[in-house]
Design a protein around this motif. Structure first.
Motif, PDB file in Angstrom:
ATOM      1  N   ARG A 352       0.830  -1.204   0.000  1.00 36.39           N
ATOM      2  CA  ARG A 352       0.000   0.000   0.000  1.00 36.39           C
ATOM      3  C   ARG A 352       0.863   1.252   0.000  1.00 36.39           C
ATOM      4  O   ARG A 352       0.579   2.228  -0.706  1.00 36.39           O
ATOM      5  N   SER A 356      -1.090   2.667  -3.535  1.00 34.59           N
ATOM      6  CA  SER A 356      -2.246   3.542  -3.333  1.00 34.59           C
ATOM      7  C   SER A 356      -1.948   4.734  -2.427  1.00 34.59           C
ATOM      8  O   SER A 356      -2.411   5.852  -2.697  1.00 34.59           O
ATOM      9  N   GLN A 365      -4.882   9.952  -6.427  1.00 35.68           N
ATOM     10  CA  GLN A 365      -5.637   8.759  -6.071  1.00 35.68           C
ATOM     11  C   GLN A 365      -6.718   8.506  -7.117  1.00 35.68           C
ATOM     12  O   GLN A 365      -7.336   9.433  -7.630  1.00 35.68           O
ATOM     13  N   CYS A 370      -3.407   2.044  -8.447  1.00 37.07           N
ATOM     14  CA  CYS A 370      -4.606   1.211  -8.348  1.00 37.07           C
ATOM     15  C   CYS A 370      -4.829   0.467  -9.660  1.00 37.07           C
ATOM     16  O   CYS A 370      -4.254   0.815 -10.690  1.00 37.07           O
TER      17      CYS A 370
END
Length: 419
Positions: A352, A356, A365, A370
């Motif tokens: 992560r 992201s 984002q 992603c």
């Protein structure tokens, strides 16, 4: 316009620890067109059968210095721009081959390098940059030794005098504003300021807090007006607290952080980008690079606290990004950051941080970090499960048979099958 379809993929979407199996992901141009649990029908599109391999977002390194061509930063300017550029070409190509499809240069990166990458003149990741770092006289961005005389403001906004290829000297609110505005004029995506002493700078002890409140707030306000943000080099708790309280959105390093300060960072919704790789590299190579004794002492000071600092950040729930800060010949240790973090974080937490959360810090984002429709097609394929073995990402790209950036196929060792 180009089309691709990835079939039989095990998808890590940048967030969820449970990966969907048997997925199809269609790419159209530079974007992901569709993510489906059924085979995507796209006539005549080349198809890649991943046979259960992990498809995930390309990696994001939030702290690089592409032009920093030597471990001893006092030598960088003497090498000349052609040499620094050659180093950047080598470094950025290596990053892309390791699966980093996005990097953020937080000291030195400029419009020219970004344009060369965008026009395909050199190989490298998607490139965000902050221009030259804003530093006070005698701060972490001032690489003059104590015996050097000179007025750092005589040649403001150029690469001569005390200003250098990585930073610009600015003192007082007016000079800070002028410096920030100049970096934005040159296309900077964000601004970095030096807010505490640093390791490789010659005249500032680690404990020294940089800049007054009015100067920091002026920098932050100008960034907000530009719909951007400020991030700050900070090692000590006092520097971190001051910056976060004065509105700085991000902290670089945070090595000496304590529990109270970490709780404040988390409460303010700010983030930290630790950089374990450079600490490890300087500890290993500092003496061989003939760094001065006082710098070697500062290296040891941050080294002994680096891992415990990560544990403190994790306990407090601080939002963390992934950065490396590698300079000179040690740029090849970039992927090793994954191994340095696994003593504290789970593979999911590290993934992560490198996908992201990195995208969120970049204010992208939903577009980067992603695997979802309409996001940029920045994708890598892992030969194995990085949620079980984060070391797969630390093999300098050897476990990545496919790398795609913006829909462009950088590497495909699997091959295609007919649509």
């Amino acid at each position: 316009m180009t089309f691709f379809v990835f079939d039989n993929a095990r998808v890590f979407d940048g967030l969820n620890g449970e990966c969907a199996e048997g997925m199809s992901v269609a790419v159209e141009g530079d974007r992901i067109r569709e993510v489906s649990d059924r085979p995507v029908r796209l006539a005549d599109a080349p198809r890649i059968d991943l046979a259960g391999r992990t498809l995930m977002p390309g990696l994001i390194d939030l702290h690089i210095h592409a032009y920093a061509s030597d471990v001893d930063l006092q030598k960088v300017d003497a090498m000349g721009q052609p040499y620094r550029t050659a180093h950047a070409v080598r470094m950025l190509g290596h990053a892309l081959d390791c699966g980093f499809t996005t990097v953020r240069d937080v000291g030195g990166g400029d419009w020219s390098l970004a344009r060369a990458l965008g026009d395909g003149l050199i190989r490298g990741p998607r490139f965000f940059y902050g221009g030259r770092v804003i530093s006070m006289t005698g701060g972490h961005g001032d690489f003059r030794a104590a015996h050097v005389e000179g007025d750092p403001h005589r040649h403001a906004m150029c690469s001569c005098g005390a200003n250098n290829s990585l930073s610009v000297i600015a003192d007082g609110v007016d000079q800070c504003l002028a410096a920030v505005r100049e970096q934005f004029r040159r296309g900077a995506h964000m601004i970095k300021l030096m807010a505490s002493g640093g390791v490789v700078s010659p005249t500032d002890p680690i404990w020294l807090d940089h800049y007054r409140e009015a100067e920091i707030r002026a920098i932050v306000d100008e960034c907000v007006a530009r719909r951007s943000y400020a991030t700050a080099h900070c090692h000590t708790p006092s520097a971190i607290r001051r910056c976060v309280e004065f509105g700085v959105r991000g902290i670089e390093h945070g090595t000496l952080i304590d529990a109270e300060t970490a709780a404040l960072v988390a409460a303010k919704g700010a983030h930290i980008v630790p950089t374990m790789s450079i600490v490890d590299a300087l500890a290993k190579h500092g003496r061989a690079a003939k760094l001065p004794a006082d710098i070697l002492s500062k290296i040891e000071e941050v080294r002994v606290h680096a891992t415990s600092g990560l544990e403190t950040m994790r306990t407090a729930g601080v939002k963390l990004g992934f950065g490396t800060d590698l300079v000179g010949h040690v740029y090849t240790a970039q992927a090793g950051e994954f191994l340095l973090r696994r003593d504290v974080f789970s593979p999911l937490e590290i993934l992560r941080q490198a996908t992201s959360t990195g995208a969120e810090i970049l204010q992208h984002q939903g577009r980067l970090g992603c695997v979802t429709a309409d996001a940029y097609a920045d994708l890598i394929v892992v030969d194995g499960d990085p949620l079980k073995d984060i070391g797969l990402l630390a093999a300098d790209g050897a476990k990545l048979p496919v790398i795609m950036r913006g829909g462009e196929m950088i590497r495909n060792q699997i091959g295609y099958r007919a649509g």
